[in-house]
Design a protein around this motif. Structure first.
Motif, PDB file in Angstrom:
ATOM      1  N   ILE A 228       0.836  -1.212   0.000  1.00  0.00           N
ATOM      2  CA  ILE A 228       0.000   0.000   0.000  1.00  0.00           C
ATOM      3  C   ILE A 228       0.864   1.251   0.000  1.00  0.00           C
ATOM      4  O   ILE A 228       0.570   2.231  -0.698  1.00  0.00           O
ATOM      5  N   THR A 255      -5.735   1.725  -6.538  1.00  0.00           N
ATOM      6  CA  THR A 255      -5.600   2.500  -5.300  1.00  0.00           C
ATOM      7  C   THR A 255      -6.968   2.896  -4.727  1.00  0.00           C
ATOM      8  O   THR A 255      -7.124   3.041  -3.511  1.00  0.00           O
ATOM      9  N   ILE A 258      -8.194   0.307  -2.393  1.00  0.00           N
ATOM     10  CA  ILE A 258      -7.542   0.373  -1.077  1.00  0.00           C
ATOM     11  C   ILE A 258      -8.325   1.319  -0.176  1.00  0.00           C
ATOM     12  O   ILE A 258      -8.620   1.003   0.992  1.00  0.00           O
ATOM     13  N   THR A 269      -3.572  -0.776   7.954  1.00  0.00           N
ATOM     14  CA  THR A 269      -3.168  -1.264   6.625  1.00  0.00           C
ATOM     15  C   THR A 269      -2.564  -2.654   6.686  1.00  0.00           C
ATOM     16  O   THR A 269      -2.677  -3.434   5.743  1.00  0.00           O
ATOM     17  N   LEU A 272      -5.121  -5.426   6.068  1.00  0.00           N
ATOM     18  CA  LEU A 272      -5.831  -5.515   4.794  1.00  0.00           C
ATOM     19  C   LEU A 272      -5.478  -6.814   4.060  1.00  0.00           C
ATOM     20  O   LEU A 272      -4.315  -7.233   4.053  1.00  0.00           O
ATOM     21  N   ILE A 274      -4.902  -8.176   0.722  1.00  0.00           N
ATOM     22  CA  ILE A 274      -4.634  -7.751  -0.663  1.00  0.00           C
ATOM     23  C   ILE A 274      -5.306  -8.680  -1.661  1.00  0.00           C
ATOM     24  O   ILE A 274      -5.775  -8.255  -2.720  1.00  0.00           O
ATOM     25  N   ILE A 277      -8.719  -7.457  -2.283  1.00  0.00           N
ATOM     26  CA  ILE A 277      -8.803  -6.124  -2.897  1.00  0.00           C
ATOM     27  C   ILE A 277      -8.460  -6.158  -4.380  1.00  0.00           C
ATOM     28  O   ILE A 277      -9.094  -5.487  -5.193  1.00  0.00           O
TER      29      ILE A 277
END
Length: 427
Positions: A228, A255, A258, A269, A272, A274, A277
């Motif tokens: 990120i 982005t 995110i 973060t 998260l 990934i 996402i």
């Protein structure tokens, strides 16, 4: 003057007027704007519909007009010869030739055609009903003449049965753009933009894609926080994620996704996911045309695709913005790094980046460098040299001298281009 001579004189005058009508009508109908006529026909104008109908079969139209024009010209010349022989005797033939050539050339050809070319649409709409009437009368004779011509040509091995227009629609448009530019009705930038739209069917994605060596990619195996941080610090909105090696694309990270994930509650973060996402990568062949790729972008409602060759090897990436830039030129926002791909030198010439496309150079400087063998100027230099040239090596092509100014390993990064000076002739 006898009654016969007076009638002959009036008949010659009438025939010259009819000849002028045919000549002007031919020019007006063929020079009329198809777009404006079509627009008027769509709005319900009957004469415009008639013009469209006449232009659907140009061979029949031109054949009918030529038949009528030649008929009245020959008849007028015959009457004039008879009239002048009756007045001047045998000298009347020579006098009739000079007089009728002058009258036909000036008043039956040049004058009506000059008027028609200056008012093509208006005149085409006016003459359409009469021309349509004459075409109907002459059409049987025109068909016979056409068949005689085709049979004669076929005897010499020329087949005209499948002949289409010599110029395609695109070529006609390009010709129109050139004329409009020469007459000062459009700017060169506008002409380049319009021609770029026509070029979309001829340019492949491999010619404008961002090459894999220039791609900014993120490592899927890094921590979410590291990924990120790199994504936010970068200048792009989308990043390919690779896993293990750069050829193995695991997904694409946006982005905006995110920010959406963070807003939904994942404040940390590091927490998260990934994998959730990122989106699935979309691969397209390098032989796809820009027109096809643009349609695919619009249909799928995405802006980003990865380009692969016939073996599935990653070659680069292409975005919707790349295609739009081919039409309108560079699109830069506040986050783009500004760096000139080319700049003029004080001593003359231009210093260009090896990655600059040949089309952009041609468009910017009005050159005519070939782009069939290479997409970039560095590729063209290598093609001409047939080796990877060293710094300082020079080559000449199309009246331009190319000097390699900078090279990084096997990559040519800077090239100086100057016009070849013509040698002055010594007495």
């Amino acid at each position: 003057m006898t009654t016969f001579q007076i009638i002959s004189l009036i008949a010659i005058f009438v025939l010259l007027v009819i000849s002028a009508f045919f000549s002007g009508s031919e020019t007006a109908l063929t020079a009329s704007s198809k777009a404006r006529i079509k627009r008027m026909a769509s709005s319900g104008k009957k004469s415009a519909r008639l013009v469209e109908k006449l232009l659907e079969d140009k061979e029949r139209l031109i054949g009918g007009i030529l038949l009528g024009n030649n008929l009245v010209n020959i008849l007028a010349s015959a009457l004039a010869t008879g009239l002048l022989i009756s007045i001047f005797g045998d000298q009347g033939v020579a006098i009739a030739t000079v007089v009728m050539t002058t009258l036909v050339l000036v008043f039956a050809e040049v004058l009506p055609k000059t008027y028609a070319i200056s008012n093509p649409d208006k005149m085409a709409l006016s003459v359409a009903p009469l021309i349509n009437f004459f075409i109907r009368i002459f059409s049987p004779i025109v068909v016979v003449v056409q068949n005689i011509v085709r049979v004669t040509l076929k005897a010499f091995g020329i087949d005209t049965s499948n002949v289409e227009y010599v110029l395609s629609g695109h070529e006609e448009l390009r010709g129109t753009f050139d004329v409009q530019l020469e007459e000062g009705r459009i700017f060169k930038a506008h002409k380049d933009m319009l021609e770029s739209i026509l070029d979309l069917d001829e340019i492949l994605v491999e010619e404008i894609m961002i090459h894999r060596k220039n791609m900014v990619m993120l490592n899927f195996e890094d921590t979410p926080e590291a990924i990120i941080d790199q994504a936010v610090a970068g200048a792009y909105s989308r990043y390919p994620l690779y896993q293990g090696h750069r050829e193995n694309i695991a997904g694409v990270l946006h982005t905006k996704d995110i920010l959406i994930a963070i807003r939904k509650g994942e404040r940390e973060t590091a927490a998260l996911n990934i994998n959730k996402i990122m989106t699935k990568p979309w691969f397209v062949p390098e032989t796809t045309t820009l027109r096809e790729q643009l349609d695919a972008f619009l249909k799928r409602r995405v802006h980003f695709a990865l380009v692969v060759d016939e073996y599935g090897v990653l070659m680069g990436l292409i975005t919707l913005e790349d295609i739009l830039e081919e039409i309108v030129g560079d699109i830069r926002d506040e986050h783009d790094q500004i760096g000139a791909a080319s700049k003029r030198l004080k001593g003359g010439g231009v210093l260009v980046s090896g990655e600059m496309s040949i089309r952009d150079l041609n468009r910017k400087y009005g050159w005519d460098l070939p782009d069939e063998e290479a997409a970039t100027i560095a590729g063209l230099v290598i093609h001409v040299a047939e080796i990877i040239p060293y710094v300082g090596q020079k080559f000449t092509l199309k009246g331009l001298e190319f000097e390699v100014s900078q090279r990084r390993k096997n990559q040519i990064t800077k090239i100086k281009i100057t016009k070849v000076k013509k040698k002055s002739k010594k007495n």
